[in-house]
Scaffold this motif. Structure first.
Motif: not given
Length: 353
Positions: A14-24
């Protein structure tokens, strides 16, 4: 506001999800995510504007401080001035996990609306793998109260968050249902004898095994006092229908239910399976089971908020709740029930009382 939803697939990176949410989060937005206790609503704890979005989305009183969540212990050194010996012992024993520790805050290191102007801050490292992965991806101190409208039962699933906050927050990370089901224990380690400000997922008995005797803050704060931790002052965890805690025999339960029904109320019961079986001869009841006949307090904790929320989807006009022993996590269960009920009890009279 559009609310973005991410679904975590267990067993995958789920790396992409964590990166997207972290960017928010890095851009000053609010993101809800699961912890092992309840879902939290996170924002960058160093940004006053980001933190203000939490207060706005929740309708939270401005003098109610927020807990700061971290992925690594070393992050604390950026915003606390001291870690007393007893705090260090508790960190070694219970982190990551459902324990929040009140520590002296470094001036200017965090947004003032995180601490509500106090000289202290509550810190914890959650143990849920989703929250830890997100916190590590953002690598910011993240202020995160429960992800619900202020005063409502806390959310133990992404669906609960969506019910309260869709359109009010930037994103929701769906990591499934939480485990403990009640918020973290809060302990103040800035006092000579550490003080439990809020019971929760780590019991007083467990804490005293590590650091010895602690105090417990029982008093309800008045309107002029600033709370040092969430859950000390305001009405919390309440469904739409009024809640009463009932203490008494099965006969007293029958009598209480009949009186409510005769007054025109549609009665909901928040009870264990064993008690429910003894009340099944009564008609027109909505029943939510908190636990099996064995009365597992851990199971009660997991089911409590889910049950309180479930009654909002019925036509119940009053909720009668069973009480539980105040041992281990039972202290936290009764703390939440009393707040949901506004400390309203219906008790059976006994001889000599």
């Amino acid at each position: 506001m559009d609310t973005h939803f991410w679904k975590i697939e267990m067993g995958q990176a789920n790396t992409e999800i964590y990166q997207q949410a972290a960017e928010f989060l890095k851009k000053g937005e609010t993101v809800a995510f699961p912890t092992e206790t309840v879902y939290g609503l996170g924002a960058d704890a160093t940004s006053e504007q980001a933190v203000q979005k939490i207060y706005q989305a929740k309708g939270r009183p401005a003098d109610n401080p927020l807990i700061v969540h971290i992925a690594k212990k070393e992050q604390m050194h950026d915003f606390v001035t001291e870690i007393p010996q007893q705090a260090a012992q508790l960190i070694d024993a219970f982190w990551p996990g459902p324990l929040t520790i009140i520590l002296p805050v470094r001036s200017g290191a965090l947004a003032r609306n995180v601490t509500a102007g106090l000289q202290t801050v509550g810190v914890r490292m959650p143990s849920h793998p989703v929250s830890l992965a997100l916190l590590e991806a953002a690598y910011l101190p993240i202020a995160a109260p429960s992800a619900n409208r202020s005063g409502r039962p806390s959310p133990t699933s992404a669906a609960h968050v969506a019910e309260d906050l869709t359109g009010q927050i930037a994103g929701i990370v769906d990591g499934g249902e939480t485990g403990v089901g009640l918020e973290s224990t809060v302990i103040d380690c800035t006092t000579e004898v550490p003080t439990i400000l809020r019971p929760g997922g780590v019991s007083i008995e467990q804490i005293e095994q590590v650091i010895g005797q602690v105090h417990s803050a029982k008093r309800v704060l008045d309107s002029a006092e600033a709370p040092k931790a969430p859950g000390m002052k305001y009405t919390h965890y309440a469904p739409n229908a009024p809640v009463f805690i009932v203490e008494g025999s099965v006969e007293f339960w029958h009598e209480t239910i009949r009186k409510q029904q005769e007054a025109g109320e549609k009665v909901g019961l928040l009870v264990s399976e064993g008690l429910a079986d003894k009340l099944m001869d009564m008609d027109n009841l909505e029943i939510w089971l908190t636990t099996s006949r064995e009365k597992s307090l851990d199971q009660v904790a997991q089911q409590l908020y889910k049950g309180l929320r479930a009654f909002d989807h019925t036509d119940c006009s009053v909720i009668l709740a069973e009480s539980y022993e105040r041992t281990e996590i039972g202290e936290a269960i009764m703390n939440r029930l009393e707040k949901a009920a506004g400390s309203k009890y219906l008790r059976e009279a006994t001889e000599g009382r």
